[in-house]
Design a protein around this motif. Sequence first.
Motif, PDB file in Angstrom:
ATOM      1  N   ILE A  11       0.844  -1.194   0.000  1.00  0.00           N
ATOM      2  CA  ILE A  11       0.000   0.000   0.000  1.00  0.00           C
ATOM      3  C   ILE A  11       0.879   1.244   0.000  1.00  0.00           C
ATOM      4  CG2 ILE A  11      -1.833   1.261   1.183  1.00  0.00           C
ATOM      5  CD1 ILE A  11      -2.516  -1.420   2.576  1.00  0.00           C
ATOM      6  N   ILE A  12       0.542   2.182  -0.845  1.00  0.00           N
ATOM      7  CA  ILE A  12       1.263   3.459  -0.910  1.00  0.00           C
ATOM      8  C   ILE A  12       0.304   4.596  -0.575  1.00  0.00           C
ATOM      9  CG2 ILE A  12       2.523   5.067  -2.386  1.00  0.00           C
ATOM     10  CD1 ILE A  12       3.515   2.779  -3.998  1.00  0.00           C
ATOM     11  N   ASP A  13       0.721   5.455   0.326  1.00  0.00           N
ATOM     12  CA  ASP A  13      -0.018   6.662   0.676  1.00  0.00           C
ATOM     13  C   ASP A  13       0.554   7.807  -0.152  1.00  0.00           C
ATOM     14  OD1 ASP A  13      -1.139   8.893   1.811  1.00  0.00           O
ATOM     15  OD2 ASP A  13      -0.968   8.155   3.855  1.00  0.00           O
ATOM     16  N   HIS A  14      -0.321   8.467  -0.896  1.00  0.00           N
ATOM     17  CA  HIS A  14       0.116   9.574  -1.751  1.00  0.00           C
ATOM     18  C   HIS A  14      -0.252  10.932  -1.159  1.00  0.00           C
ATOM     19  CE1 HIS A  14       1.001   6.689  -4.949  1.00  0.00           C
ATOM     20  NE2 HIS A  14      -0.154   6.123  -4.678  1.00  0.00           N
ATOM     21  N   GLY A  15      -0.757  10.945   0.070  1.00  0.00           N
ATOM     22  CA  GLY A  15      -1.216  12.199   0.643  1.00  0.00           C
ATOM     23  C   GLY A  15      -2.566  12.582   0.062  1.00  0.00           C
TER      24      GLY A  15
END
Length: 386
Positions: free
Chosen positions: A321-325
């Motif tokens: 999972i990547i958080d991109h803001g």
Amino acid sequence: MASPHRLPRRAGRLTVALLALCLAAPLAAQPSERAARERLDAIGEEIQGVTRRLSSTRDAQADASRELRRVETALGETHRRLDELQAERSELAEEVVTLERRRDLLEAERADQVEALNVQLDALYRLGTSPQLKLLLNQDDPARLDRLQHYLNQLSRARNARLDELARLDSALGDNRRELDRRGERLDALAAELASRSSDLARQMQERSALVAELDGRYASEQARLVDLEQDRAHAERVLRQVQEELARLQRPPPSTAIAQTRGDLPWPVQGSIASRFRAGDGVHRNGILIQAGEGTPVKAVHAGRVVFADWMRGFGNLLIIDHGDQVMTLHAHLQHFSVQPGQAVSRGEVLGAVGASGGHSRPALYFEVRRDGNPIDPQGWIAAR
């Protein structure tokens, strides 16, 4: 082959837990560069703490899918190590070629120096033995004496310079050959480890196949499988809501990466055919798209962000999972292995892992999901049309 969604339910809690990470945390005011970096470093550690707490629950430990997790986690590590070994071997092979070219150049230069030294020695030989004594005895022409002495001095200096250069070349050649030997020994060691890892891979793949077949036999009908898949999805959504409150306490959302400005123009995480579209898939595939691609195909980040989770989860297999803001995150599931770690910042186009079939799937594919404000949205509305 069994779909992962029919496996007992352990990882759903974990998985979607982390999906909530960025969804629940409020946006903060733009900090200074140093404060932002410290906050970004801290979020990975805090998320890992949440993951450990969720993973250590009694129900998660008792989940019957732990064997599939164990085998597929080992497979992922083996694939990752094989990739590392192959890359190191390729790099070493290139270094060996460079060293061999340098060796050839040094040997050619040494041959030139030897030839030049031979010319100088031949010139001295033509002057005969003890040329300085002959010059002293032959004093009928002082000017000629000076010229010959000057010539002898030049020959002597040139000879000494050639000898010094030969010594330097010999030393460089020695270093070069020793380095070639070291590289050769390392290549032999890599070949041995590659063979061992390949053997491990074959054994682990057989173990996985047997385990998936056993799990597949638990379903009496396709309808029973579909019911279980829907239960898995519903359970995942419940877990997501439950963990949002805890994740919201982190209060460390990454700063904006302006991902909203690239909507409709993001690159595909992997090239392949779409096996199921948004809201058309079963179980955990319902909220995203399933992209079929060759096993081992690199999976790339569609936008800059930070890895907030990378672990195995029931239904998803190896999930990243990547958080991109800006309350936007992307989810990548069924990976063969990970190339990045939780807490690590990634840039657009950076390799995250490889396409696999983890989670009990029979065919390699990438499950890709986009969430905004905690809600799944159609990824094809964000990635570029093709």
